[in-house]
Write a protein that holds these residues in place. Structure first.
Motif, PDB file in Angstrom:
ATOM      1  N   UNK A   1       0.836  -1.211   0.000  1.00 15.22           N
ATOM      2  CA  UNK A   1       0.000   0.000   0.000  1.00 15.22           C
ATOM      3  C   UNK A   1       0.866   1.254   0.000  1.00 15.22           C
ATOM      4  N   UNK A   2       1.908   1.270   0.842  1.00 16.84           N
ATOM      5  CA  UNK A   2       2.767   2.456   0.914  1.00 16.84           C
ATOM      6  C   UNK A   2       3.541   2.657  -0.388  1.00 16.84           C
ATOM      7  N   UNK A   3       3.987   1.573  -1.009  1.00 19.02           N
ATOM      8  CA  UNK A   3       4.655   1.704  -2.303  1.00 19.02           C
ATOM      9  C   UNK A   3       3.689   2.209  -3.370  1.00 19.02           C
ATOM     10  N   UNK A   4       2.437   1.783  -3.294  1.00 16.85           N
ATOM     11  CA  UNK A   4       1.424   2.237  -4.249  1.00 16.85           C
ATOM     12  C   UNK A   4       1.145   3.730  -4.079  1.00 16.85           C
ATOM     13  N   UNK A   5       1.042   4.179  -2.828  1.00 18.90           N
ATOM     14  CA  UNK A   5       0.830   5.605  -2.572  1.00 18.90           C
ATOM     15  C   UNK A   5       2.012   6.420  -3.085  1.00 18.90           C
TER      16      UNK A   5
END
Length: 289
Positions: A86-90
């Protein structure tokens, strides 16, 4: 080194290389996310080790632990993998995070989504402390099971029947409590059979024959150890039942490093023995008296 070992070593090295490169890619995104939620330069540099480092720790724990502890390690691995994704996607959606040109508290334009992302990013270090400590404690207290494994993956309660000559019938008539160890019976029988005849030359023992004898002795020793473990488990359950606190099948299996089904079999064996020793009442025909 054999070809098989070389292949395994090459596979492990390739896996380590892939994981290292993947960590470097993820490290860039997690570092920028940490800086965006208020971390200083040092904390932002260490932040990726907190998230992806716990993933590596959980992966190692899954290779060591078993049963419920292994499932717990897999859940931790899955949760932190999803969080890192999720953090990489953001980070991919907001490329301005790399240049620190956005407001440090704005990871999303919609307020609820921004609050959730900030909560996720700031809670991962605390979760790493808790889950990492729990995983290390489980690994340090883990005891490998001494039982042998069958081909289908189930734990073996008894060994496979031995090839070659079976034991004499008289051995099977001796009660279990007074029966000598199986290894002593086999060794005594082997000594009786292999007594040299002074009029015949001594046979030459080949390395294959010696390895077969060693494997037979090892199998008999393991069977004797398993039987001793079963007797100890049944005695422990009988004593706990007499004390009014009978052990459960799961507790009995864990106490001896075995599974819950193994502990249930020992409990049923104790109950069967008690049932056989219990006196039985017989109906008396009053007319015949």
């Amino acid at each position: 080194m054999s070809l098989h070992r070389k292949g395994r070593a090459a596979l492990v090295l390739a896996l380590v290389a892939v994981v290292a490169m993947a960590f470097r890619v993820s490290w860039n995104a997690l570092r920028d996310i940490a800086g965006a939620v208020g971390a200083d330069a040092t904390a932002a540099t260490l932040y990726p080790f907190v998230v992806d480092g716990l993933m590596a720790l959980a992966l190692v724990a899954t290779l060591v632990l078993a049963d419920d502890a292994r499932r717990f390690a897999l859940r931790v691995l899955g949760a932190y993998t999803i969080a890192s994704l999720i953090l990489n996607y953001v980070h991919g959606l907001v490329p301005e995070l790399h240049g620190r040109t956005v407001d440090w508290s704005r990871l999303a334009e919609w307020d609820p989504a921004n609050w959730a992302l900030v909560l996720l990013a700031t809670s991962l270090p605390v979760g790493s402390i808790y889950f990492g400590s729990d995983l290390v404690a489980k690994v340090l207290h883990h005891r490998p099971t001494p039982a042998r494994e069958l081909v289908d993956g189930q734990r073996a309660d008894t060994s496979a029947p031995l090839p070659h000559t079976p034991l004499p019938d008289a051995v099977h008539e001796v009660p279990t409590a007074s029966k000598p160890p199986v290894s002593a019976l086999v060794n005594g029988r082997a000594d009786a059979v292999q007594t040299p005849d002074p009029h015949t030359p001594h046979p030459v023992r080949t390395p294959d024959a010696e390895s077969t004898d060693d494997a037979l002795r090892q199998a008999q020793f393991e069977e004797a150890e398993l039987e001793r473990m079963r007797q100890d488990a049944r005695r422990a359950y009988a004593e706990s039942a007499q004390a009014g606190r009978p052990l459960s099948a799961r507790a009995l299996g864990e106490a001896f490093g075995m599974s819950e089904s193994w502990g249930r079999k020992q409990i049923l064996a104790v109950r069967d023995e008690e049932e056989q020793l219990r006196p039985r009442l017989r109906a008396v025909d009053t007319a015949a008296v």
